[in-house]
Design a protein around this motif. Structure first.
Motif, PDB file in Angstrom:
ATOM      1  N   UNK A 247     101.000  29.675 107.385  1.00 23.41           N
ATOM      2  CA  UNK A 247     101.708  28.731 106.588  1.00 23.41           C
ATOM      3  C   UNK A 247     101.217  27.573 105.702  1.00 23.41           C
ATOM      4  N   UNK A 254     105.980  25.246 108.248  1.00 28.25           N
ATOM      5  CA  UNK A 254     105.436  25.675 109.626  1.00 28.25           C
ATOM      6  C   UNK A 254     106.942  26.104 110.254  1.00 28.25           C
ATOM      7  N   UNK A 256     108.163  25.361 112.820  1.00 28.89           N
ATOM      8  CA  UNK A 256     109.280  24.311 113.765  1.00 28.89           C
ATOM      9  C   UNK A 256     110.353  23.935 112.486  1.00 28.89           C
ATOM     10  N   UNK A 257     109.967  24.031 111.257  1.00 29.77           N
ATOM     11  CA  UNK A 257     110.800  23.375 110.114  1.00 29.77           C
ATOM     12  C   UNK A 257     111.588  24.568 109.618  1.00 29.77           C
TER      13      UNK A 257
ATOM     14  N   UNK B 293     100.132  20.617 104.204  1.00 34.72           N
ATOM     15  CA  UNK B 293     100.854  21.642 104.965  1.00 34.72           C
ATOM     16  C   UNK B 293     100.056  21.487 106.348  1.00 34.72           C
ATOM     17  N   UNK B 297     102.000  20.064 109.584  1.00 36.46           N
ATOM     18  CA  UNK B 297     102.096  20.592 110.842  1.00 36.46           C
ATOM     19  C   UNK B 297     101.508  20.004 112.198  1.00 36.46           C
ATOM     20  N   UNK B 300     103.835  17.337 113.167  1.00 38.92           N
ATOM     21  CA  UNK B 300     104.918  17.640 113.895  1.00 38.92           C
ATOM     22  C   UNK B 300     104.475  17.964 115.475  1.00 38.92           C
TER      23      UNK B 300
END
Lengths: 356, 356
Positions: A247, A254, A256-257, B293, B297, B300
């Motif tokens: 990702x 990533x 989770x999204x 990115x 990640x 989160x």
């Protein structure tokens, strides 16, 4: 492999059906061929979770517009050993095989090649692409994100996908060394299967919705990373490595999204990222030196004594054995597969699978 | 981290001692600096198994002739992105840092670089080398074989080493994402520690000499791969991947055939193989895209809720925390370390560590 076997079909006929069904959805010949090749590879090797059962899902995603039938794929070689493939929201399988192809071309010149793929979709089993490199004499690696099903270590809820690691290395006289593993202990569809037959799960592989250990498939809310409650920090770290490669290096969301693979929305592209890496063993030592070394390693490995009633195998050995059996006997379908393929045949006006 | 703390020393003084002790064994400045750097990196981060405790072992191996103090190291760039480093039976640490350096140079040009290292020796913690790449803005990976301590899945006896996988990725505003893990659940020195204090081991991490599960450190004969008795085929497959990358690509012996690190023979070179891979994130997408990115990640990830009384961390977070603490308080030595370093000071005529 524990499914009820309702019928069998030859790989050839199954491939023909898959290509025709995809062509009816306006998928071009190359892409249809790539999907059939990936699904057949998995089905022949016994990886039923990533084989023929996925075709109906891909058809739904094509019909809903989530996956583009005629994507504008675009490859950019950014440096001599690296590139980016924009998959144009098309099928993940042609993107995967094209990425491996480009990586092999670069490895021919520089010794290695890697391709990050963005704007892609589900690509089946990661092992297919690593295997393709190995079949051509290269080491191959493939990684992919997926929507959240696996907890972080000590987390209460799902965060990572089952983020697979695939690695294949060529062996001169024999099948490749082939690893294709999720970074959780079990896949989510194992939980679903156990729910259906009310069977207790192994310990230390799933948790309830507060992150507490359970073996009850009905209260299981998410998967633990490989290593379970005590050592899951290792599985979670590997899943994170896969996430960063797939990702972050492709600039995609990533896990989770990500929109869920099996969610309601079959219209919005998911924007999956993959990562592929190819190496030429002969770019490090003389080819014969490598070939002797890996052969000696595998010979020692397969000669190790096993615990009573078990067997010591190299990664891939079980799959090659299954492949030989299925090539002889046909690929099994369970009753749900039979119904789904019958429905597809009718809906798309494709000649039904000749089942035996 | 559960050791008795007998004394503390600053990283600066410890580094000075290490370099002097190695210089007394005829090791050149660059190599002595590399060993000190690797051991200090591990000791500061709390990886005590791979930190200061290893110096006396390296000194024995140098004095015995197993490790050459003045090796003829030779790097060959075989293709634009790949090379081979013959470490000349010298210390593994200067070989590791040199390999990463060469891989970075190649990645500058081609986007990636990888180096197989042969005729090397123990290099400390694999994470040191991956981390070095990340500190310089690259993704780094490091792999290494080791002598047999870990069973194959369903095997009765040790076959693989604890074969580490290290992966580090740069993060613009913060410490790198850092994975450094053995492919077994626990290291062998955990078994030795638990033997000494007669403590029961966790379940599903070791087996007796017939491959049967045990939690008794006294009957433990070898380690299970990550995943334990049920899912150890995954840990074993990863260990095998490490073996193929480190040993087959360098033409060295695989772990099962290696002389044991802690065996009697301190004269014969072991011929360890390592493998290092470096990638430039900006060679796949624009640097800023990658940076955003991976930051998103990790944001989160660190925001995920934890199980009661636990904490969700990114790989490396625990280590950076330990490093900050040890940089402030000093690096701890247990009583065995204190005795070993006192002995070294006398034997080599080096000014003793100023302990507090």
């Amino acid at each position: 492999m524990t499914q009820d076997i309702a019928a069998r079909v030859s790989a050839e006929e199954l491939g023909r059906f898959m290509r025709e069904a995809l062509r009816r959805c306006d998928v071009d010949e190359t892409a249809a061929e790539a999907v059939a090749r990936a699904l057949l590879t998995a089905s022949r090797m016994g990886t039923d979770s990533h084989g023929l059962r996925l075709l109906p899902h891909y058809i739904r995603a094509l019909q809903g517009g989530r996956i583009q039938a005629r994507p504008a794929m675009r490859f950019t070689r950014r440096l001599p050993a690296t590139g980016y493939l924009d998959a144009g929201d098309g099928l993940g399988h042609p993107a995967g095989y094209q990425a491996i192809e480009r990586a092999i071309e670069m490895a021919e010149e520089t010794g290695m090649g890697a391709v990050a793929v963005g704007n892609s979709s589900h690509f089946g089993a990661a092992g297919c692409y690593a295997l393709e490199a190995a079949r051509r004499g290269y080491m191959g690696m493939a990684f992919c994100t997926a929507d959240a099903l696996v907890n972080l270590h000590d987390g209460t809820n799902a965060f990572h996908g089952t983020n697979p690691i695939a690695f294949a290395a060529p062996v001169a006289a024999g099948q490749p060394y082939l690893v294709d593993m999720a970074t959780s202990s079990i896949p989510w569809n194992r939980v679903q299967q156990y729910r259906a037959i009310d069977r207790t799960l192994p310990s230390n592989v799933v948790v309830d919705d507060r992150g507490g250990l359970t073996t009850d498939p009905h209260t299981a809310a998410s998967l633990l990373p490989l290593g379970g409650a005590d050592f899951g920090f290792k599985g979670a770290a590997l899943a994170g490595m896969v996430e960063v490669l797939s990702a972050s290096l492709s600039g995609m969301l990533h896990g989770f999204r990500l929109l869920p693979m099996l969610g309601e929305d079959m219209h919005t592209p998911r924007g999956i990222g993959h990562f592929f890496l190819v190496m030429n063993p002969g770019a490090f030592v003389e080819r014969e030196v490598y070939e002797r070394a890996i052969a000696a390693y595998l010979e020692d490995l397969r000669a190790q004594p096993a615990v009573e009633g078990r067997e010591v195998l190299a990664p891939g050995d079980r799959e090659w054995r299954c492949q030989a059996q299925r090539d002889a006997e046909g690929i099994p379908l369970d009753s749900a597969n039979v119904a789904a393929y019958r429905q597809l045949a009718e809906a798309l006006d494709v000649e039904p699978l000749p089942l035996t």
